[in-house]
Design an enzyme around this catalytic site. Structure first.
Site, short mmCIF file in Angstrom:
data_model
loop_
_atom_site.label_atom_id
_atom_site.label_comp_id
_atom_site.label_asym_id
_atom_site.label_seq_id
_atom_site.Cartn_x
_atom_site.Cartn_y
_atom_site.Cartn_z
N HIS A 57 1.03 -1.12 0.02
CA HIS A 57 0.14 -0.24 -0.09
C HIS A 57 1.01 1.35 0.12
CE1 HIS A 57 -4.11 -0.61 -0.14
NE2 HIS A 57 -4.41 0.42 0.76
N ASN A 85 -4.33 3.38 -3.75
CA ASN A 85 -3.53 2.05 -3.96
C ASN A 85 -4.55 1.17 -4.89
OD1 ASN A 85 -0.79 2.41 -2.50
ND2 ASN A 85 -2.46 3.06 -1.06
N ARG A 134 -7.19 1.67 -6.99
CA ARG A 134 -7.44 2.00 -8.13
C ARG A 134 -6.16 1.94 -8.96
NH1 ARG A 134 -8.98 7.96 -7.04
NH2 ARG A 134 -8.50 7.39 -4.97
N LEU A 135 -5.08 2.43 -8.47
CA LEU A 135 -3.78 2.01 -9.44
C LEU A 135 -3.63 0.84 -9.48
CD1 LEU A 135 -1.36 3.82 -10.51
CD2 LEU A 135 -0.33 3.57 -8.47
N SER A 136 -3.56 -0.16 -8.30
CA SER A 136 -3.26 -1.56 -8.77
C SER A 136 -4.21 -2.33 -9.76
CB SER A 136 -3.88 -2.26 -7.22
OG SER A 136 -5.23 -2.53 -7.15
N ARG A 137 -5.53 -1.58 -10.18
CA ARG A 137 -6.08 -2.39 -11.23
C ARG A 137 -5.76 -1.52 -12.47
NH1 ARG A 137 -9.49 -2.31 -6.93
NH2 ARG A 137 -10.39 0.03 -6.97
N TYR A 180 -13.10 -10.97 -3.50
CA TYR A 180 -11.96 -10.09 -3.86
C TYR A 180 -11.26 -9.83 -2.58
CZ TYR A 180 -9.45 -5.84 -5.19
OH TYR A 180 -8.57 -4.58 -5.41
N TYR A 181 -11.74 -9.07 -1.67
CA TYR A 181 -11.10 -8.78 -0.27
C TYR A 181 -10.71 -9.92 0.33
CZ TYR A 181 -12.24 -3.89 -1.00
OH TYR A 181 -12.44 -2.51 -1.57
#
Length: 349
Positions: free
Chosen positions: A197, A203, A205-208, A239-240
């Protein structure tokens, strides 16, 4: 050090990877649709991806609201944080789609993508493109917004630069070595990134976005035409859960990659199957349906139901023209009409 010696590649993993790679290899032939049809598929997938990825993080904008906002991005002023997040996500996606060949996996590029992701958010101005300076552990909250407790401890601000550098070095070296399949490498990169993170916010949104970037760089050229984010949104609890099950073991000597990779590969499979079904339908209908009718079928498939008002906003077509196409689609058995008057809506038959 990223430990992969405990990675167990199950027959299910191998089967999913083989199916995805078969589609990847066939995409050039499967994707031989008219340019305007491919463009329509990509447009719908992009709206879905932006809407779903921001809603996963708490946004309340529907896909229709996202579409309206994207049609007016030149205004550059937004009334809510949700709109700011959507605008930033859309512009970073455009960058990735246009320039993925030139975006190597480096610290500078990841920080630039984060900076652009938050470019419209005044609240995030101080930490755009910068590693976090305060703890950002994942907490649970009740319906009133009160914190119930910490669900997951992320990397400390002190450890973050070194851990990110280690992750990037591992990924680039593993990509060169070809010891693991690219889809497994991407899955491991994403789950470790989220465990670290590294930024104060953005984090998830950027991971996707990084997932899309890495898939494109690994040769999965069909990715822009089917929304992985939409698949994840529809399976948010799983997912979580998969993230937590794997993240809790990452810093141990025996990390358990299985829960996350199982979810990740399954999500990629569903993304691929959605697109394969769409392309197969397109090929069956090619030449037999007018462009507007084919577009309306796409929209109904993607949104589940569609009103004439929705169709006007999403296609830009005249209302009377749309009514005529809807009537034909109903008469030919492609769609069903539900309700009457201004409340009427269309669904797949």
């Amino acid at each position: 050090m990223i430990q992969t010696h405990t990675l167990r590649i199950t027959p299910t993993f191998l089967s999913i990877i083989a199916e995805i790679d078969e589609f990847k290899g066939a995409w050039r032939a499967l994707g031989s649709l008219a340019p305007e049809r491919l463009s329509a598929l990509r447009r719908v997938a992009t709206i879905e991806s932006i809407g779903s990825s921001t809603r996963i993080e708490g946004s309340r904008l529907s896909d229709q609201e996202v579409q309206r906002l994207l049609s007016n991005l030149d205004i550059q002023t937004f009334s809510t944080r949700d709109e700011e997040e959507v605008a930033g996500y859309a512009q970073v996606m455009d960058t990735v789609f246009a320039s993925w060949r030139d975006i190597d996996v480096t610290e500078n590029h990841i920080r630039q993508l984060h900076r652009d992701l938050l470019r419209h958010s005044s609240k995030d101005q101080r930490h755009r493109g910068a590693w976090k300076t305060a703890p950002n552990s994942i907490a649970a909250f009740d319906e009133a917004g009160r914190q119930l407790g910490v669900v997951f401890e992320t990397a400390s601000p002190f450890d973050t630069p070194g851990r990110i550098a280690e992750l990037i070095d591992w990924y680039n070296a593993a990509t060169q070595d070809h010891d693991l399949h690219p889809l497994l490498l991407i899955g491991i990169f994403v789950v470790v990134f989220l465990e670290i993170h590294p930024f104060q916010d953005g984090n998830g949104r950027l991971s996707r976005i990084l997932t899309t970037l890495l898939l494109l760089r690994s040769g999965y050229a069909y990715v822009p035409y089917s929304s992985l984010e939409s698949v994840i949104e529809q399976s948010k609890e799983a997912y979580y859960l998969a993230l937590r099950q794997t993240q809790g073991t990452i810093r141990s000597d025996t990390p358990d990659w299985g829960p996350w990779l199982g979810f990740f590969l399954s999500a990629l499979q569903r993304q691929m199957l959605r697109l394969r079904a769409k392309v197969e339908r397109e090929r069956l209908l090619m030449g037999s349906l007018p462009e507007v009718s084919a577009q309306l079928l796409d929209l109904v498939r993607d949104h589940g139901r569609l009103t004439i008002g929705d169709a006007e906003r999403l296609t830009g077509q005249n209302r009377n023209t749309l009514k005529q196409h809807f009537r034909t689609l109903v008469a030919d058995g492609h769609l069903s009409l539900n309700g009457a008057g201004r409340g009427a809506w269309y669904s797949l038959r």
